[in-house]
Design a protein around this motif. Structure first.
Motif, PDB file in Angstrom:
ATOM      1  N   HIS A  41       0.845  -1.195   0.000  1.00 20.40           N
ATOM      2  CA  HIS A  41       0.000   0.000   0.000  1.00 20.40           C
ATOM      3  C   HIS A  41       0.878   1.242   0.000  1.00 20.40           C
ATOM      4  O   HIS A  41       1.829   1.335   0.782  1.00 20.40           O
ATOM      5  CB  HIS A  41      -0.915   0.035   1.230  1.00 20.40           C
ATOM      6  N   ASP A  42       0.548   2.187  -0.878  1.00 16.37           N
ATOM      7  CA  ASP A  42       1.262   3.457  -0.818  1.00 16.37           C
ATOM      8  C   ASP A  42       0.715   4.286   0.338  1.00 16.37           C
ATOM      9  O   ASP A  42      -0.231   3.900   1.026  1.00 16.37           O
ATOM     10  CB  ASP A  42       1.156   4.213  -2.151  1.00 16.37           C
ATOM     11  N   ALA A  43       1.336   5.450   0.589  1.00 18.30           N
ATOM     12  CA  ALA A  43       0.969   6.262   1.754  1.00 18.30           C
ATOM     13  C   ALA A  43      -0.473   6.751   1.675  1.00 18.30           C
ATOM     14  O   ALA A  43      -1.158   6.834   2.698  1.00 18.30           O
ATOM     15  CB  ALA A  43       1.929   7.446   1.886  1.00 18.30           C
ATOM     16  N   VAL A  44      -0.949   7.085   0.475  1.00 19.60           N
ATOM     17  CA  VAL A  44      -2.326   7.569   0.338  1.00 19.60           C
ATOM     18  C   VAL A  44      -3.313   6.449   0.645  1.00 19.60           C
ATOM     19  O   VAL A  44      -4.307   6.650   1.355  1.00 19.60           O
ATOM     20  CB  VAL A  44      -2.570   8.145  -1.070  1.00 19.60           C
ATOM     21  N   ALA A  45      -3.046   5.243   0.131  1.00 16.12           N
ATOM     22  CA  ALA A  45      -3.922   4.110   0.425  1.00 16.12           C
ATOM     23  C   ALA A  45      -3.911   3.791   1.912  1.00 16.12           C
ATOM     24  O   ALA A  45      -4.947   3.466   2.502  1.00 16.12           O
ATOM     25  CB  ALA A  45      -3.485   2.892  -0.390  1.00 16.12           C
ATOM     26  N   GLN A  46      -2.719   3.882   2.518  1.00 16.29           N
ATOM     27  CA  GLN A  46      -2.612   3.648   3.951  1.00 16.29           C
ATOM     28  C   GLN A  46      -3.437   4.677   4.726  1.00 16.29           C
ATOM     29  O   GLN A  46      -4.160   4.347   5.675  1.00 16.29           O
ATOM     30  CB  GLN A  46      -1.147   3.743   4.377  1.00 16.29           C
ATOM     31  N   ALA A  47      -3.342   5.939   4.316  1.00 18.71           N
ATOM     32  CA  ALA A  47      -4.091   7.006   4.988  1.00 18.71           C
ATOM     33  C   ALA A  47      -5.592   6.806   4.821  1.00 18.71           C
ATOM     34  O   ALA A  47      -6.361   7.007   5.768  1.00 18.71           O
ATOM     35  CB  ALA A  47      -3.668   8.356   4.424  1.00 18.71           C
ATOM     36  N   ARG A  48      -6.026   6.392   3.639  1.00 14.63           N
ATOM     37  CA  ARG A  48      -7.453   6.132   3.426  1.00 14.63           C
ATOM     38  C   ARG A  48      -7.950   5.026   4.344  1.00 14.63           C
ATOM     39  O   ARG A  48      -9.052   5.104   4.893  1.00 14.63           O
ATOM     40  CB  ARG A  48      -7.700   5.760   1.961  1.00 14.63           C
ATOM     41  N   GLY A  49      -7.139   3.998   4.528  1.00 12.04           N
ATOM     42  CA  GLY A  49      -7.522   2.903   5.404  1.00 12.04           C
ATOM     43  C   GLY A  49      -7.649   3.349   6.852  1.00 12.04           C
ATOM     44  O   GLY A  49      -8.586   2.959   7.555  1.00 12.04           O
ATOM     45  N   VAL A  50      -6.704   4.170   7.303  1.00 18.15           N
ATOM     46  CA  VAL A  50      -6.748   4.678   8.678  1.00 18.15           C
ATOM     47  C   VAL A  50      -7.989   5.534   8.888  1.00 18.15           C
ATOM     48  O   VAL A  50      -8.686   5.408   9.901  1.00 18.15           O
ATOM     49  CB  VAL A  50      -5.468   5.483   8.995  1.00 18.15           C
ATOM     50  N   LEU A  51      -8.287   6.404   7.927  1.00 17.87           N
ATOM     51  CA  LEU A  51      -9.458   7.274   8.060  1.00 17.87           C
ATOM     52  C   LEU A  51     -10.754   6.484   8.005  1.00 17.87           C
ATOM     53  O   LEU A  51     -11.715   6.796   8.715  1.00 17.87           O
ATOM     54  CB  LEU A  51      -9.447   8.337   6.965  1.00 17.87           C
ATOM     55  N   ALA A  52     -10.797   5.452   7.162  1.00 19.55           N
ATOM     56  CA  ALA A  52     -12.008   4.638   7.051  1.00 19.55           C
ATOM     57  C   ALA A  52     -12.304   3.904   8.350  1.00 19.55           C
ATOM     58  O   ALA A  52     -13.464   3.748   8.750  1.00 19.55           O
ATOM     59  CB  ALA A  52     -11.866   3.644   5.905  1.00 19.55           C
ATOM     60  N   GLU A  53     -11.252   3.468   9.054  1.00 22.19           N
ATOM     61  CA  GLU A  53     -11.443   2.670  10.268  1.00 22.19           C
ATOM     62  C   GLU A  53     -11.461   3.515  11.531  1.00 22.19           C
ATOM     63  O   GLU A  53     -12.141   3.176  12.502  1.00 22.19           O
ATOM     64  CB  GLU A  53     -10.326   1.627  10.371  1.00 22.19           C
ATOM     65  N   HIS A  54     -10.734   4.636  11.527  1.00 19.02           N
ATOM     66  CA  HIS A  54     -10.575   5.400  12.764  1.00 19.02           C
ATOM     67  C   HIS A  54     -10.952   6.870  12.609  1.00 19.02           C
ATOM     68  O   HIS A  54     -10.780   7.636  13.549  1.00 19.02           O
ATOM     69  CB  HIS A  54      -9.129   5.313  13.263  1.00 19.02           C
ATOM     70  N   GLY A  55     -11.465   7.261  11.438  1.00 18.26           N
ATOM     71  CA  GLY A  55     -11.812   8.646  11.194  1.00 18.26           C
ATOM     72  C   GLY A  55     -13.225   8.972  11.625  1.00 18.26           C
ATOM     73  O   GLY A  55     -13.839   8.202  12.365  1.00 18.26           O
ATOM     74  N   PRO A  56     -13.757  10.130  11.197  1.00 16.80           N
ATOM     75  CA  PRO A  56     -13.163  11.053  10.232  1.00 16.80           C
ATOM     76  C   PRO A  56     -11.927  11.759  10.780  1.00 16.80           C
ATOM     77  O   PRO A  56     -11.500  11.478  11.892  1.00 16.80           O
ATOM     78  CB  PRO A  56     -14.297  12.038   9.943  1.00 16.80           C
ATOM     79  N   LEU A  57     -11.394  12.694   9.993  1.00 14.42           N
ATOM     80  CA  LEU A  57     -10.111  13.296  10.308  1.00 14.42           C
ATOM     81  C   LEU A  57     -10.095  13.933  11.682  1.00 14.42           C
ATOM     82  O   LEU A  57      -9.150  13.760  12.456  1.00 14.42           O
ATOM     83  CB  LEU A  57      -9.741  14.333   9.237  1.00 14.42           C
ATOM     84  N   ARG A  58     -11.146  14.697  12.032  1.00 11.32           N
ATOM     85  CA  ARG A  58     -11.117  15.382  13.320  1.00 11.32           C
ATOM     86  C   ARG A  58     -11.124  14.399  14.477  1.00 11.32           C
ATOM     87  O   ARG A  58     -10.431  14.582  15.478  1.00 11.32           O
ATOM     88  CB  ARG A  58     -12.299  16.338  13.456  1.00 11.32           C
ATOM     89  N   ALA A  59     -11.907  13.317  14.353  1.00  6.77           N
ATOM     90  CA  ALA A  59     -11.931  12.299  15.406  1.00  6.77           C
ATOM     91  C   ALA A  59     -10.556  11.659  15.558  1.00  6.77           C
ATOM     92  O   ALA A  59     -10.112  11.368  16.677  1.00  6.77           O
ATOM     93  CB  ALA A  59     -12.979  11.240  15.081  1.00  6.77           C
TER      94      ALA A  59
END
Length: 224
Positions: A41-59
């Motif tokens: 996974h590139d960094a953008v895909a990794q970031a999307r995964g983190v946000l999908a599971e632990h987001g949204p961004l502010r949370a």
């Protein structure tokens, strides 16, 4: 596919430099802090995964730095960079209030209260003290409470105004529930504070209630 293999015009850093940070998505901004992704996974895909599971961004960003260490792809370096960036933003906003300029835009004060109080797990009541030209003198958190209330003492607010020789004050508190609509108790304490401050010739300019979204201005509602 790694980010360096992307077309140059599509890479987050290059787009930021050419078009500004506002053009990037939440995932692309987060990817810049991650720096690199995980296996496959590139960094953008990794970031999307983190946000999908632990987001949204502010949370995600409301978490303490230590809590970020438990999330996939966010090691000590990324967690520290993220929280350092948040603190830089807070200090940049505070600097605009502290460098002697008159506060002419109420929304800027509301944003400052939101940055300082949003995301706290308990209710906090704070004051921004101003001089006769509405220049910031100091910002203080005066009262801390529970998840659904904080006891406010007008006498202490008056005392701190006199200590700072303030001519005006803006107050604010957060609602940990995320609902920024002022309660009847909020309106009642605002009226009490306005009356108490008027006795010592200090103007109460606004009371912001901070929740999710834009803070609620009681002055804008016509309640001051």
């Amino acid at each position: 596919m790694k980010l360096r293999d992307w077309p140059c015009e599509e890479r987050p850093r290059e787009r930021l430099l050419r078009h500004g940070a506002a053009t990037l998505s939440d995932a692309e901004l987060l990817a810049i802090f991650l720096g690199s992704g995980s296996r496959g996974h590139d960094a953008v895909a990794q970031a999307r995964g983190v946000l999908a599971e632990h987001g949204p961004l502010r949370a995600l960003l409301d978490r303490p730095a230590q809590a970020l260490l438990d999330l996939p792809g966010l090691g000590p370096a990324s967690a520290c960079r993220l929280h350092a960036a948040l603190e830089l933003g807070n200090r940049h906003l505070a600097g605009a209030l502290e460098r002697g300029e008159a506060l002419t835009d109420p929304a800027r004060a509301g944003e400052y209260f939101a940055r300082r109080l949003r995301g706290l797990p308990h209710e906090v009541f704070a004051c921004l003290f101003l001089d006769t030209r509405h220049r910031a003198l100091a910002f203080e958190e005066l009262f801390r409470g529970t998840i659904d209330g904080a006891e406010v003492h007008p006498r202490e607010v008056v005392r701190r105004c006199l200590a700072h020789n303030a001519a005006a004050v803006i107050i604010g508190h957060n609602h940990p529930s995320g609902v920024s609509e002022p309660s009847a108790a909020d309106r009642a304490v605002t009226a009490r504070l306005r009356e108490a401050l008027a006795l010592v010739d200090v103007r109460l300019l606004d009371h912001f209630v901070v929740g999710d979204g834009a803070p609620c201005s009681m002055a804008a509602r016509g309640w001051l």
